[in-house]
Every structure is written in C-alpha cells, then in structure tokens.
Enzyme design. Structure first.
Site, PDB file in Angstrom:
ATOM      1  N   TYR A 119     -20.209  10.305  24.022  1.00 12.48           N
ATOM      2  CA  TYR A 119     -19.639   9.016  23.625  1.00 12.48           C
ATOM      3  C   TYR A 119     -19.978   7.964  24.679  1.00 12.48           C
ATOM      4  O   TYR A 119     -19.732   8.171  25.870  1.00 12.48           O
ATOM      5  CB  TYR A 119     -18.130   9.108  23.445  1.00 12.48           C
ATOM      6  CG  TYR A 119     -17.549   7.880  22.781  1.00 12.48           C
ATOM      7  CD1 TYR A 119     -17.470   7.794  21.401  1.00 12.48           C
ATOM      8  CD2 TYR A 119     -17.124   6.786  23.543  1.00 12.48           C
ATOM      9  CE1 TYR A 119     -16.964   6.645  20.786  1.00 12.48           C
ATOM     10  CE2 TYR A 119     -16.614   5.647  22.932  1.00 12.48           C
ATOM     11  CZ  TYR A 119     -16.541   5.580  21.560  1.00 12.48           C
ATOM     12  OH  TYR A 119     -16.065   4.447  20.958  1.00 12.48           O
ATOM     13  N   GLN A 181     -13.378   7.493  14.806  1.00 15.75           N
ATOM     14  CA  GLN A 181     -14.292   7.917  13.747  1.00 15.75           C
ATOM     15  C   GLN A 181     -15.596   8.471  14.312  1.00 15.75           C
ATOM     16  O   GLN A 181     -16.172   9.418  13.767  1.00 15.75           O
ATOM     17  CB  GLN A 181     -14.557   6.778  12.760  1.00 15.75           C
ATOM     18  CG  GLN A 181     -15.211   5.542  13.325  1.00 15.75           C
ATOM     19  CD  GLN A 181     -14.213   4.535  13.881  1.00 15.75           C
ATOM     20  OE1 GLN A 181     -13.070   4.883  14.176  1.00 15.75           O
ATOM     21  NE2 GLN A 181     -14.638   3.290  14.028  1.00 15.75           N
ATOM     22  N   GLN A 249     -13.755  -2.946  41.157  1.00 17.32           N
ATOM     23  CA  GLN A 249     -13.170  -1.924  40.292  1.00 17.32           C
ATOM     24  C   GLN A 249     -12.028  -2.459  39.434  1.00 17.32           C
ATOM     25  O   GLN A 249     -11.804  -1.977  38.324  1.00 17.32           O
ATOM     26  CB  GLN A 249     -12.695  -0.752  41.136  1.00 17.32           C
ATOM     27  CG  GLN A 249     -13.836   0.041  41.765  1.00 17.32           C
ATOM     28  CD  GLN A 249     -14.827   0.542  40.732  1.00 17.32           C
ATOM     29  OE1 GLN A 249     -14.490   1.348  39.870  1.00 17.32           O
ATOM     30  NE2 GLN A 249     -16.057   0.053  40.792  1.00 17.32           N
ATOM     31  N   HIS A 252     -12.571  -3.575  35.659  1.00 18.57           N
ATOM     32  CA  HIS A 252     -12.718  -2.637  34.548  1.00 18.57           C
ATOM     33  C   HIS A 252     -11.734  -2.943  33.426  1.00 18.57           C
ATOM     34  O   HIS A 252     -12.076  -2.839  32.244  1.00 18.57           O
ATOM     35  CB  HIS A 252     -12.488  -1.202  35.034  1.00 18.57           C
ATOM     36  CG  HIS A 252     -13.716  -0.525  35.524  1.00 18.57           C
ATOM     37  ND1 HIS A 252     -14.710  -0.090  34.686  1.00 18.57           N
ATOM     38  CD2 HIS A 252     -14.115  -0.199  36.775  1.00 18.57           C
ATOM     39  CE1 HIS A 252     -15.671   0.479  35.390  1.00 18.57           C
ATOM     40  NE2 HIS A 252     -15.332   0.421  36.664  1.00 18.57           N
ATOM     41  N   GLU A 319      -9.816   8.731  41.297  1.00 15.80           N
ATOM     42  CA  GLU A 319     -11.096   8.968  40.625  1.00 15.80           C
ATOM     43  C   GLU A 319     -12.254   8.642  41.569  1.00 15.80           C
ATOM     44  O   GLU A 319     -13.169   9.433  41.759  1.00 15.80           O
ATOM     45  CB  GLU A 319     -11.171   8.098  39.370  1.00 15.80           C
ATOM     46  CG  GLU A 319     -12.498   8.185  38.641  1.00 15.80           C
ATOM     47  CD  GLU A 319     -12.618   7.188  37.507  1.00 15.80           C
ATOM     48  OE1 GLU A 319     -13.582   7.300  36.730  1.00 15.80           O
ATOM     49  OE2 GLU A 319     -11.764   6.273  37.402  1.00 15.80           O
ATOM     50  N   HIS A 320     -12.218   7.431  42.145  1.00 15.30           N
ATOM     51  CA  HIS A 320     -13.212   6.996  43.121  1.00 15.30           C
ATOM     52  C   HIS A 320     -12.534   6.838  44.476  1.00 15.30           C
ATOM     53  O   HIS A 320     -11.486   6.210  44.567  1.00 15.30           O
ATOM     54  CB  HIS A 320     -13.809   5.634  42.736  1.00 15.30           C
ATOM     55  CG  HIS A 320     -14.309   5.553  41.329  1.00 15.30           C
ATOM     56  ND1 HIS A 320     -13.593   4.925  40.322  1.00 15.30           N
ATOM     57  CD2 HIS A 320     -15.440   6.013  40.764  1.00 15.30           C
ATOM     58  CE1 HIS A 320     -14.274   4.989  39.194  1.00 15.30           C
ATOM     59  NE2 HIS A 320     -15.410   5.657  39.426  1.00 15.30           N
ATOM     60  N   ASP A 353     -21.592   4.492  39.906  1.00 14.73           N
ATOM     61  CA  ASP A 353     -21.410   4.123  38.505  1.00 14.73           C
ATOM     62  C   ASP A 353     -22.725   3.896  37.783  1.00 14.73           C
ATOM     63  O   ASP A 353     -22.836   4.159  36.580  1.00 14.73           O
ATOM     64  CB  ASP A 353     -20.577   2.838  38.401  1.00 14.73           C
ATOM     65  CG  ASP A 353     -19.086   3.087  38.539  1.00 14.73           C
ATOM     66  OD1 ASP A 353     -18.674   4.256  38.547  1.00 14.73           O
ATOM     67  OD2 ASP A 353     -18.335   2.095  38.653  1.00 14.73           O
ATOM     68  N   HIS A 412      -5.739  51.014  23.772  1.00 12.84           N
ATOM     69  CA  HIS A 412      -6.673  50.715  24.858  1.00 12.84           C
ATOM     70  C   HIS A 412      -6.988  52.002  25.638  1.00 12.84           C
ATOM     71  O   HIS A 412      -8.146  52.298  25.953  1.00 12.84           O
ATOM     72  CB  HIS A 412      -6.066  49.690  25.831  1.00 12.84           C
ATOM     73  CG  HIS A 412      -6.250  48.261  25.427  1.00 12.84           C
ATOM     74  ND1 HIS A 412      -5.741  47.756  24.258  1.00 12.84           N
ATOM     75  CD2 HIS A 412      -6.897  47.235  26.044  1.00 12.84           C
ATOM     76  CE1 HIS A 412      -6.051  46.469  24.173  1.00 12.84           C
ATOM     77  NE2 HIS A 412      -6.766  46.123  25.247  1.00 12.84           N
TER      78      HIS A 412
END
Length: 435
Positions: A119, A181, A249, A252, A319-320, A353, A412
C-alpha cells in the site's frame, strides 16, 4: 527519574484516535461479499475515480513519460540504495542444518511468501518513497507476485512518480484504488489478482484498522499509528538543526508527536523559541499540520544526564530516533527501543525516509519495544525440517513418549511407541511417565 517537562503534550496518539472499527468492518464485509463490483462502488465513493483499476502497460508508460528526468534519477538513486541494503539484509539470513544429536539433523529454511500487497499512500502527500521501500524489499525477498496499490486522484489517477517508482522497483501490477477498498482488493484477490499473503506499507487510520482486522487471514508488517520522532541532544547540538528536524517530522500530520530530550536547558529553550518561527515559514498545508502537532503532541523533556536521557528515550520507544550528542558509539550501544536510529547531525530522519537505504516503514506508538520495521525478513517464512536415522531417533522417541504421557496426550505417545516397536522390535522400553 527526575524528568522536567518544559513542554508537555495535551494529547497523545491514542487520545487523538477515533474509533473506526465499525466503519472498516462494514466496508470489508461488503467487499468480501460483493467482490469487484462492491470494491468499485467504494472506490467511486471515496476515491471519486472512474478510471482503470489495474494499470495497463500503456498507462504505465504514459505515467512514466510524465515524470521529469531529474526526478527519475532521484528515484533510481533511492531505489539503488534501498535495494543494496535489502540485499545485504537477505544475505544475513541463511538456511541451516544442525546435527542436534548424532544422526538427527534439524534444519531451517527461508521461503519468501508468494504474493505481497504494497500500500502506497497518495492522499495528502504523494509517498513516492513508500513505493520504493515496500516494492523493493518484496522483490529482493523473492516474492513471485507484487501488487502496488495507491489511491488515485479524481480525473488524474495515481501520481505518475508513484507509478514510475513502483514500476522500476518491480511491481507486477499497479492498482489505482485507495483506502479500505484497496486493502480489501489485495487481500481477497479481486480483479484477477492473487490473494495477498502479506500486506505492507503505511496508510491512514482506516488503512491501519483494515490491516488490524484482516491480520491472521493475511500477514501484515505492523499496525501503524501516526508517525513519531524523538531527538536526543546535548550541549554540542546545534539548536537550529534540532528545531529544523523537529519541524520536518511535525509536518506529517496534526497528530504526529515530536519529542526533544536533552540535559541542557539553554538548548531546550532556544529550540522552543525557534520551532514556531520555522513552522510559520512553511507552505499552508504543511504549516497547519506542523502547528497542530507542535501545539498538541510535542514535548520537550529536561533530564539530569545522558543515562536518564537514554532511559527516557527507551521508555518512549520512538519510531524515529535521532542522536545529536557527543560519543555516538555510547548511544549506539546503550539505546534499545527505536524503529530506526540516526546518529549525528550528518544524518536525519528524512534521509531514511527517502533515499539512504534503510526502510521507512517503521513501528509507531511504542511498538518499537517489541518489533523493528519493514525489511526483507518480513516477507520470509522461517520454516524448519528434520531427518533422522533409526539410532538417533530412539532416545528422542523415548523422551517424547514419556513427556506426552505426562501431559495426558496418549495419541502423541503412541506415535513414538510405534516407531520404537518397528525399528527396535527386540528391545523393551520404559515409556511410562512415572518413576
């Protein structure tokens, strides 16, 4: 710890999130039942696009022709770096075979998943780099079919640069469909596509929720929230560089947290003075996003020393994570919780990035406490195998039978019993669980 908050967030990524579960559940159910037609219905409603869903070769070439040559070279440069890094990652993964006891060999084998769905966001910003990051790693991993899916714009379709990036990185199909979708189409194998084995790539809250709901019937890279970034800075840091990176940042989105952790009060105060000035100089959309992110989600934290700074960073698990401080090797050895680490002011999050080679699909919302980001490894199944001689099998069968009976799993145990009886008919074995 004695953290002092010079600026405290009034909101967090969680408090800013809305409950979209019911909406996404409904859309997924509709599309699974209604197939291609229902997916097209939602695409018309949300994407407001009536063009081709799967781009033809002619449409791909037309999009490529619309991309400026300078941008093509930049995309190729980024692709080359990401590809080289991904190839090095794959080389670190090997098939193995170990003789665990004489005659019994256990092995590990790396097998890429067959079909990957990538995606690529294309709403507020055209995420060219996301096409590079997701498609390239899937290709290097060895996935046999890769779909790049991106939201089309009304009357225009997918941004040509995204089409070009997905094409040169190795996408087998490029799909003009966004949101839930698009995720559903890749998962359910609509429009003649193979069903995806894994879904990767960033997206908005609806895309993230769709991936969360579908996880289990399809693999995912991670459940991503709003992007977040933390900077560790000491007295050696340049306040203007620190402030610029925080703003870089914050643009975003309105709910993208940025954090500064430092042991130097004068640096913190100067950065807090500079950030609003830098934000004010941005284009309108970027300015609005960064203003809200800085106002509502940003924090500036003053610590006593670098040990406390590192502990604070690990607690936030960003994250960063950028370090602008003395003794970078100390920080590299000490820090443990982050998606991607940027050491020194010669690096910056934007490099990762866009073009430096490491992947920008990374864990958010403290997920870095338990996982890393997207890599070749995410597309690989680590499977195991074993082979044995009869002699090597004997003690393993004996232990298996006794452990199974202790657990109450008689069937078993009998799978071990039958082998001992077949291969060693003249021997008697104590296969009971009791002493």
């Amino acid at each position: 710890m004695t953290r002092e908050y010079l600026k405290k967030a009034t909101l967090t990524a969680r408090s800013g999130a809305s409950d979209v579960n019911d909406i996404v559940q409904g859309i997924l159910a509709d599309i699974e039942e209604g197939g291609d037609a229902k997916a097209l219905e939602y695409a018309s409603k949300f994407d407001k696009y009536e063009g081709s869903v799967l781009l033809s070769d002619e449409e791909i070439q037309a999009a490529i022709a619309a991309v400026p040559e300078k941008l093509k070279r930049d995309i190729e440069f980024s692709h080359g770096n990401v590809k080289r890094f991904a190839e090095a990652q794959k080389a670190s993964m090997t098939d193995i075979a170990v003789e665990v006891v004489p005659g019994m060999t256990a092995g590990q084998k790396m097998i890429p998943v067959e079909a990957a769905g990538c995606y690529v966001p294309g709403g507020r910003y055209s995420h060219i780099a996301s096409a590079i990051m997701t498609v390239t790693t899937a290709k290097v991993a060895g996935c046999k079919h890769i779909v790049a899916c991106s939201p089309p714009r009304p009357e225009v379709g997918i941004a040509p640069a995204i089409v070009y990036a997905a094409h040169i990185c190795g996408a087998d199909k490029i799909m003009a469909m966004g949101g839930v979708q698009g995720v559903a189409a890749m998962t359910f194998g609509l429009f003649g596509l193979p069903k995806a084995n894994i879904l990767v790539g960033p997206g908005n809250q609806f895309v993230a929720e769709a991936k969360r709901i579908l996880f289990g019937r399809v693999g995912i890279d991670m459940i991503a929230g709003p992007t977040d970034s933390l900077i560790l800075a000491d007295e050696s840091a340049d306040p203007m560089v620190v402030a610029t990176d925080l703003v870089g940042q914050a643009e975003h989105g309105y709910n993208s947290p940025v954090w500064l952790v430092t042991d130097n009060r004068s640096l913190a105060e100067e950065v807090m003075r500079l950030v609003p000035v830098l934000i004010e100089d941005l284009p309108e959309v970027n300015r609005e996003n960064a203003t809200a992110a800085w106002r509502d989600y940003a924090e500036v934290i003053l610590c006593a020393d670098r040990d406390e700074m590192a502990a604070t960073s690990d607690d936030y698990a960003p994250e960063h994570l950028t370090v602008m401080a003395n003794d970078l090797d100390w920080w590299l050895d000490r820090l443990t919780c982050y998606g991607s680490l940027f050491l020194g002011e010669e690096t910056t999050v934007a490099f990762g990035d866009k073009a430096s080679g490491t992947n920008h699909v990374l864990p958010t919302s403290r997920a870095a406490t338990y996982t890393g980001g997207l890599s070749v490894h995410k597309y690989m199944k680590i499977v195991t195998w074993q082979r044995s001689t009869a002699d090597a099998m004997k003690p393993i069968a004996e232990a298996t039978a006794r452990i199974s009976r202790l657990e109450g799993m008689e069937a078993h145990a009998r799978t071990a019993d039958i082998r001992l009886a077949k291969f060693f008919p003249s021997e008697n074995f104590d296969l009971t669980a009791e002493d």
